[in-house]
Write an enzyme that holds these catalytic residues in place. Structure first.
Site, PDB file in Angstrom:
ATOM      1  N   GLY A   1       0.833  -1.202   0.000  1.00  0.00           N
ATOM      2  CA  GLY A   1       0.000   0.000   0.000  1.00  0.00           C
ATOM      3  C   GLY A   1       0.862   1.243   0.000  1.00  0.00           C
TER       4      GLY A   1
ATOM      5  N   GLY B   1       1.177   5.520   1.575  1.00  0.00           N
ATOM      6  CA  GLY B   1       0.739   6.537   2.523  1.00  0.00           C
ATOM      7  C   GLY B   1       0.993   7.907   1.954  1.00  0.00           C
TER       8      GLY B   1
ATOM      9  N   ASP C   1       0.441  10.619  14.775  1.00  0.00           N
ATOM     10  CA  ASP C   1      -0.528  10.019  13.855  1.00  0.00           C
ATOM     11  C   ASP C   1      -0.969   8.656  14.377  1.00  0.00           C
ATOM     12  OD1 ASP C   1      -2.151  10.003  11.622  1.00  0.00           O
ATOM     13  OD2 ASP C   1      -0.639   9.146  10.295  1.00  0.00           O
TER      14      ASP C   1
END
Length: 889
Positions: free
Chosen positions: A95, A97, A210
Site C-alpha cells: 500500500g 501513505g 498520527d
C-alpha cells in the site's frame, strides 16, 4: 495559511470537487483554483487527507471502518514484483501513505533468509524527502518490542531513499478486537501495551502525531506493533515550523494539530483517548458524517465528546462496564486544552491499571460527590438513603471479613509502636524528674533518650525493631541531624542484612541513600558507583518492577548530571521512575518528586508547555499525599515560576513565588534556601518589569534573611546572583562584582546544578564589561560560551543569549572589517537558530540590532534601518518576561 482564506470559499470549492469522480479531481482543482495558488494548496491538502488517510467527510463515523481502503490497493506501486532494491527483491505491493510506498520484500543476496517490509519514497513526494529521512533517523533510535524495528536502509537505483522494516503480519487493533470479540480486560491489556510503546517513544523525546488503528497492528501472536513514524517529531523544542504543517489524519487529530498549534506529548495522549473510545464503543466520539468541512472542524475543535457509556452504537463492551472510571479516563484524555489532559502517557496508564484493580482513579477526582448528588436528585430520598445504607453495610461486611485476619496480625505491631512512641514523649512528662526542667526538652533529646531502648526492649522482635529504626531514622532526617541519621541507618542496614541478606530493600535503599549523599556533594563518580551496586542487587533480587527501582531511577537521573551530553537520558530515567511509582505507589512523595524533576528537565530542553503541565501535576500529586511535605511543594511552586515567566503569565508567576515563600516561611522559617530563591526570583521578575520599589524591598528582605557566614548550601549564592543582576541593570557593576565573585568561588566548590557556573559567568562578564575590566569580561564570557555549547543545545534560550552577548562584546571591542564579516555570519546563524524559539528569547532581537550596528559601521543606513525594524518585530514577538529596558536599547 487558512486564516487568509474564507472557510466558505474553501468549503464550497471542496464540496464541488468531492462531487466529482476521483479521476477528475486534479482537473477540477486546476479549474476552480486558477490563478489562486493558496486555494489550490488548501484543496490539494484536503484531498490528500481524503485519498491517503481517513475519508473524514464521506463516511459515517459510527460504522466500522474497512480494514483496507480499496482505492489505495487498486493503485499500483511504482515497482514490479521481482525488482531488486539493494539486497532485497520485491514480492508484492502492500500500500501507500502520504509520502511512501510499502512493499513486501525478501532478502535476495544469499546472506540469510528474511521477509521484510520495504518503504520507498514516492517519486512525486520529493518535497517530503527531509521528512522521510527524519523518519529513518527516528526509527533508528527506537528499540522496543512494541515498535516495528528499522532493519536497514539505502538508495534505490533511481536515487530514491528506502528503509527496511520488520514485516508485521496481523490486523489493525480495532479490527483485531472486533474479529476476536475481545472482552474488556483483553482490550485494556492491548491498550496498555500500546501505551508502553508510545511512552517509550516519548522517553526518547519523540511524538508520533498520527496514532490511529491502521498504525497499530496486532500480530497473530496477539502482540501490538506501532507503525509509521512518517510525521513524528522530536521534542527538542517547543516549536518546530518544519513539522507543524505535516500531514495528519483529521479524524484522529488533536485540536492543536487542526489549528497548527504547539505539538507535545499531550497530542499523542489525545489520540490514545480517541483510540480507547473506539476500541470500547466501536465508534468515535463525534458524529460528523456528511457535514461541510467548516462545520465538522468547528465540532472537533469546540464540542466535548459524549461519554462512552452513552453512545448510540451497540458497543463491543457493555455500557455498565464503561460507566464511571473509564468514562472519566477517556474524557480526561480528550480534553481540548493540552494542559488539562494527562501530562504523561504513564499517568494515563496508571489510571487504567487502577481502574482494572478497582482502585480510585485520578480522572474522577472530585466527581464522586457529584455522582451521588445526581443519584439522590433523580430518586426519592428514602429510596436513595436506603440504597446507600445497604451499599455501606455490604461494603463494610466485606471489608471486615477481608481485614479481620490482617487486623489481628497488625494489632500487636501497632500496640508496640504506640507504646514506644508514648515512652519517647514520656521523657518530657513534668511529673517525672529529669536533668532538664520542664519545657526545655527538645525533640532531639527525646529521641536520643529512647533510641538506646531499641536494642534491648525489641531484641526478640527483630522485624519490629527494624521498622522502629526506620521511623526514628526518618525523624532524625527531618530534623537535619545528619550524624544521628547516619548512625541509625548503619544499625538498620546491619539488622536488615542479618535478617534477609544483601537483597533486602532496606540494604538496597541504603546504597541509594549513599548515592544521594554523593549527589548533594556533587561527587557524581561516587554516586554512580553506589547506584551500580544497587542496580546489581535489584536485578539479583528480581525487584526491577518495585518502588525501590523507582527510587533508583530517580537518583540515577540526578547522578547523570555528571555525565556529558546526558540531556536526553535524564528524562528517560525520570519517565521510568514515574511509570513505576504511578503503578505501585502513586500516593508516595517520590512520585510527585519524579514528576517535578521531569518538569525541570523539560525546562532545560526548552519545552515550557510540558514543564508547566508537569509542575502542576506534581503539585496535584503532592496535595493527595497523607504525609505530604510542604517543603517539597514549595520547591515545585518556585520551579513553576520559570515556565510561567516564559509564557508571559506574570500574575501567575508572582502567585507561584508568593506561595512558595509562604509555604517555606510557615514550615521551616525564613532561614531556608527555597525561601531565598523564591524571593529573589520574584524580586528579579519585578525588577525586569520596572517595579523597582517592590523589587528593592523584596531583595532587602531576602538578603536580611540569609544568616551571616552561611555554609550549609549554595542556595544563598543563587539568590544573590539575582540581586547582582538587578545591580548591573541599574549600572551598579562595582557593587555587583564582589557579590558575583564570591558566588563563583562558592559554586566552583559545590554547584547546586551543573548549569549554575556557566550562567553565573555570563552575568559576571556583563559586570566586568560595564566596569571597564575588559580582559576579565572576555574570559568570563568565553568560559560561559564554551560551557553552554558543550552542555546545552545551540538553540536553547540561555545558549542563544550567551552566543549573542559574545558577539556584541566583540563588536564593542573590535570593529575591523575581518571581524565584522565573522560577526555577521555568526549573528545571522543566531537569528536562524532563535527563530523557532522567538517567543521565549530576546537573543534574535538583539542579534538584529547588532546587525544594524554592523551596517552603520559600513555606512549602509538602509540595511541598518531594515535590521532595526526586524529587531523591533522580534522583540514584540517575545512572550517571555524580559527586561523592560530592552526596548530602550
Amino acid at each position: 495559511m487558512i486564516e487568509s482564506l474564507s472557510w466558505e470559499r474553501i468549503e464550497a470549492a471542496f464540496d464541488e470537487v468531492l462531487g466529482m469522480p476521483p479521476s477528475e479531481w486534479p482537473g477540477a482543482v486546476e479549474s476552480i483554483a486558477a490563478g489562486d495558488p493558496e486555494l489550490r494548496r488548501e484543496l490539494e491538502s484536503l484531498l490528500a487527507q481524503v485519498g491517503e488517510h481517513d475519508p473524514l467527510l464521506d463516511r459515517p463515523l459510527t460504522k466500522p471502518r474497512p480494514r483496507r481502503q480499496p482505492a489505495l490497493r487498486e493503485q499500483p506501486g511504482s515497482l514490479e514484483s521481482g525488482t531488486r532494491v539493494g539486497p532485497y527483491r520485491i514480492l508484492d505491493f502492500i500500500g501507500r501513505g502520504g509520502m511512501g510506498e510499502v512493499y513486501r520484500a525478501k532478502r535476495a543476496d544469499g546472506q540469510f533468509e528474511q521477509n521484510v517490509a520495504l518503504k520507498l519514497i514516492q517519486r512525486e513526494a520529493v518535497e517530503h524527502l527531509e521528512r522521510f529521512q527524519a523518519e529513518r533517523q527516528i526509527l533508528a533510535r527506537l528499540e522496543h518490542p512494541g515498535i516495528a524495528r528499522l532493519l536497514d536502509g539505502g538508495l534505490s537505483k533511481d536515487g530514491r531513499p528506502y528503509m527496511i522494516m520488520e514485516l508485521v503480519a496481523g490486523l489493525p487493533i480495532v479490527d483485531w478486537c472486533r474479529e476476536h470479540e475481545s472482552e474488556l480486560k483483553q482490550i485494556l491489556t492491548l491498550f496498555l501495551a500500546t501505551c508502553d510503546a508510545v511512552a517509550y517513544a516519548h522517553m526518547n523525546l519523540i511524538v508520533h502525531r498520527d496514532l490511529k488503528p491502521s498504525n497499530l497492528m496486532v500480530t497473530t501472536e496477539g502482540a501490538v506493533k506501532l507503525l509509521d513514524f512518517g510525521v513524528a517529531k522530536l521534542l527538542r523544542t517547543g516549536v518546530d515550523d518544519r513539522t507543524r504543517n505535516a500531514p495528519l489524519t483529521p479524524a484522529y487529530a488533536a485540536p492543536e494539530q487542526l489549528t497548527q498549534g504547539l505539538i507535545t506529548t499531550a497530542t499523542d495522549v489525545y489520540a490514545l483517548g480517541l483510540l480507547l473510545f473506539e476500541l470500547l464503543t466501536g465508534t468515535r466520539p463525534w458524529e460528523i458524517s456528511e457535514m461541510p468541512v467548516a462545520v465538522a472542524l468547528d465540532k472537533l475543535l469546540h464540542e466535548d465528546p459524549q461519554l462512552m457509556s452513552g453512545v448510540a452504537a451497540r458497543p463491543p463492551v457493555r455500557a455498565a462496564l464503561l460507566r464511571g472510571d473509564l468514562d472519566a479516563i477517556v474524557a480526561k484524555a480528550l480534553r481540548k486544552e493540552p494542559e488539562q489532559r494527562y501530562a504523561t502517557v504513564a499517568a494515563l496508564q496508571s489510571d487504567i491499571v487502577r481502574s482494572m484493580r478497582g482502585e480510585p482513579v485520578s480522572a474522577r477526582e472530585g466527581a464522586r460527590l457529584y455522582v451521588i448528588g445526581r443519584f439522590v436528585k433523580r430518586h426519592r430520598l428514602p429510596l436513595a438513603i436506603a440504597a446507600l445504607v445497604t451499599l455501606l453495610v455490604i461494603g463494610g461486611a466485606i471489608g471486615i471479613a477481608i481485614q479481620a485476619k490482617r487486623a489481628t496480625r497488625e494489632a500487636a505491631r501497632a500496640t508496640a509502636v504506640k507504646d514506644f512512641l508514648i515512652q519517647v514523649f514520656r521523657a518530657s512528662d513534668p511529673r517525672i524528674a529529669n536533668n532538664k526542667p520542664r519545657g526545655q526538652m527538645t525533640a532531639r533529646d527525646l529521641l536520643d533518650r529512647s533510641t538506646a531502648r531499641l536494642d534491648t526492649e525489641f531484641k526478640t522482635q527483630p522485624e519490629l525493631q527494624l521498622e522502629l529504626l526506620g521511623i526514628v531514622d526518618n525523624i532524625y532526617g527531618y530534623l537535619s541531624e545528619d550524624d544521628r541519621y547516619d548512625a541509625i541507618l548503619k544499625r538498620r542496614v546491619a539488622l536488615a542484612r542479618s535478617l534477609h541478606g544483601d537483597h533486602d530493600p532496606v540494604v538496597i535503599g541504603a546504597e541509594i541513600d549513599e548515592a544521594w549523599a554523593a549527589i548533594y556533594s556533587q561527587d557524581y563518580a561516587a554516586a554512580n558507583t553506589y547506584l551500580e551496586q544497587a542496580d546489581r542487587l535489584l536485578r539479583e533480587a528480581n525487584l526491577d518492577q518495585s518502588p525501590v527501582r523507582g527510587e533508583w531511577w530517580l537518583a540515577k537521573a540526578r547522578a547523570l548530571y555528571g555525565t556529558p551530553d546526558a540531556r536526553l537520558t535524564r528524562p528517560q530515567a525520570l519517565q521510568q521512575a514515574i511509570a513505576l511509582f504511578a503503578r505501585e505507589k502513586p500516593l508516595e512523595s517520590h512520585y510527585a518528586a519524579a514528576i517535578a524533576n521531569l518538569a525541570s528537565e523539560y525546562v532545560l530542553l526548552g519545552d515550557y508547555v510540558q514543564a508547566k503541565a508537569l509542575d502542576l501535576e506534581a503539585i496535584a500529586a503532592e496535595a493527595k499525599l497523607h504525609d505530604r511535605d510542604d517543603m517539597d511543594t514549595a520547591v515545585i511552586y518556585a520551579n513553576l515560576g520559570e515556565p510561567l515567566e516564559m509564557f508571559g503569565e506574570i500574575a501567575a508567576a508572582e502567585r507561584a513565588y508568593d506561595t512558595s515563600a509562604e509555604l517555606v516561611r510557615a514550615t521551616t522559617g525564613e532561614y531556608y534556601g527555597t525561601y531565598w530563591r523564591a524571593l529573589s526570583r520574584h524580586a528579579r521578575l519585578l525588577h525586569m518589569r520596572g517595579d523597582l520599589a517592590r523589587s528593592h524591598a523584596m531583595f532587602q528582605k531576602m538578603l536580611s534573611s540569609i544568616p551571616p557566614n552561611w555554609t550549609q548550601t549554595t542556595d544563598d549564592s543563587i539568590a544573590r546572583i539575582c540581586y547582582a543582576e538587578s545591580l548591573i541593570a541599574e549600572s551598579h557593576a562595582a557593587q555587583a562584582i564582589p557579590v558575583l565573585e564570591q558566588a563563583q568561588r562558592d559554586l566552583t566548590k559545590r554547584p547546586l546544578h551543573d548549569y549554575d557556573l556557566r550562567r553565573l559567568r555570563m552575568v559576571l562578564g556583563e559586570a566586568y564589561e560595564q566596569a571597564g575590566r575588559l580582559p576579565e569580561a572576555r574570559t568570563a564570557y568565553y568560559e560561559s560560551l564554551q560551557d553552554h555549547l558543550a552542555n546545552e543545545a545551540r538553540d536553547m534560550p540561555y545558549t542563544l543569549a550567551i552566543r549573542e552577548r559574545w558577539e556584541r562584546f566583540n563588536l564593542n571591542q573590535d570593529a575591523v572589517d575581518a571581524s565584522l564579516r565573522t560577526a555577521l555570519q555568526n549573528l545571522q546563524q543566531i537569528i536562524a537558530d532563535a527563530m523557532p524559539h522567538g517567543a521565549f528569547t530576546t537573543a534574535g532581537a538583539f542579534a538584529h540590532a547588532d546587525l544594524a550596528r554592523i551596517a552603520l559601521l559600513r555606512g549602509d543606513a538602509a540595511t541598518a534601518s531594515a535590521e532595526m525594524t526586524a529587531a523591533q518585530s522580534a522583540l514584540d514577538a517575545v512572550r517571555a518576561v524580559h527586561d523592560a529596558r530592552d526596548q530602550d536599547y
